[in-house]
Motif scaffolding. Structure first.
Motif, short mmCIF file in Angstrom:
data_model
loop_
_atom_site.label_atom_id
_atom_site.label_comp_id
_atom_site.label_asym_id
_atom_site.label_seq_id
_atom_site.Cartn_x
_atom_site.Cartn_y
_atom_site.Cartn_z
N GLU A 50 -20.89 63.48 2.23
CA GLU A 50 -21.39 62.90 1.92
C GLU A 50 -22.81 63.48 2.72
O GLU A 50 -24.26 62.44 2.30
N ASP A 51 -23.07 63.86 3.31
CA ASP A 51 -24.10 64.19 4.24
C ASP A 51 -24.96 65.20 3.60
O ASP A 51 -26.04 65.81 3.68
N THR A 52 -24.30 65.65 2.53
CA THR A 52 -24.62 66.61 2.59
C THR A 52 -25.91 67.27 1.12
O THR A 52 -26.54 65.47 0.46
N ALA A 53 -27.29 67.89 2.15
CA ALA A 53 -28.97 67.47 1.17
C ALA A 53 -29.49 68.44 1.92
O ALA A 53 -29.13 69.28 2.59
N TYR A 54 -30.87 68.32 1.14
CA TYR A 54 -31.99 69.15 1.91
C TYR A 54 -32.75 68.30 2.39
O TYR A 54 -32.92 67.05 2.38
N TYR A 55 -32.37 68.69 4.54
CA TYR A 55 -33.19 67.77 4.86
C TYR A 55 -34.84 68.06 5.68
O TYR A 55 -34.83 69.59 5.50
N TYR A 56 -35.25 67.14 5.32
CA TYR A 56 -36.89 68.23 5.76
C TYR A 56 -37.81 66.88 7.35
O TYR A 56 -36.72 65.96 7.24
N CYS A 57 -38.25 67.61 8.10
CA CYS A 57 -38.78 67.01 8.62
C CYS A 57 -40.06 66.75 8.55
O CYS A 57 -40.72 67.01 7.58
N VAL A 62 -29.01 71.88 3.98
CA VAL A 62 -27.17 71.08 4.95
C VAL A 62 -26.16 70.60 3.15
O VAL A 62 -25.74 69.93 2.35
N THR A 63 -25.14 71.64 4.02
CA THR A 63 -23.54 72.14 2.76
C THR A 63 -22.38 71.43 3.08
O THR A 63 -22.53 72.38 4.62
N VAL A 64 -22.08 70.50 3.21
CA VAL A 64 -20.31 70.28 3.46
C VAL A 64 -19.79 69.91 3.28
O VAL A 64 -19.83 69.24 1.70
N SER A 65 -18.91 70.64 2.62
CA SER A 65 -17.40 71.09 2.26
C SER A 65 -16.54 70.36 2.73
O SER A 65 -15.88 70.21 3.62
N SER A 66 -15.85 69.70 1.70
CA SER A 66 -15.03 69.07 2.73
C SER A 66 -12.99 69.72 1.98
O SER A 66 -13.20 70.74 1.86
#
Length: 124
Positions: free
Chosen positions: A89-96, A120-124
């Protein structure tokens, strides 16, 4: 002109860790609150964490509390996001982003400077 450049994103398995960095250039951001935001496909952009100009106060959205840590090094004009126990669920494009000088770190309307983002891509 403030420029922000993120780094540290990538692909990681669930339960893993990543450390994002946000390097600022153009001028010092000692007087500016900063934050990390993310946007997943089909969802609105949301704030993940924010930090006051001094680093003394922080905010985390509920879903990352206890897993993510936001810090900043004003001497290096850099902000970090340590992400542990990552979930799909943390998979996303992260911006500062950096707020206008002296704006409160939770005044989201005052975030005026944005980086290009990192995936950021988190695989299960």
């Amino acid at each position: 002109q403030v420029q922000l450049v993120e780094s540290g994103g990538g692909l990681v398995q669930a339960g893993g860790s990543l450390r994002l960095s946000c390097a600022a250039s153009g001028r010092t951001l000692r007087g500016n609150a900063m934050g990390w935001f993310r946007q997943a496909p089909g969802k609105d952009r949301e704030i993940v964490a924010a930090i006051s100009w001094s680093g003394g106060s922080t905010y985390y959205t509920d879903s990352v509390k206890g897993r993510f840590t936001i810090t900043r090094d004003n001497a290096k004009n850099t902000m970090y996001l340590q992400m542990n126990t990552l979930e799909p669920e943390d998979t996303a494009y992260y911006y500062c982003a950096a707020a206008l000088t002296l704006a409160h770190y939770l005044d989201l309307n005052k975030y005026a400077y944005w980086g290009q983002g990192t995936q950021v891509t988190v695989s299960s």
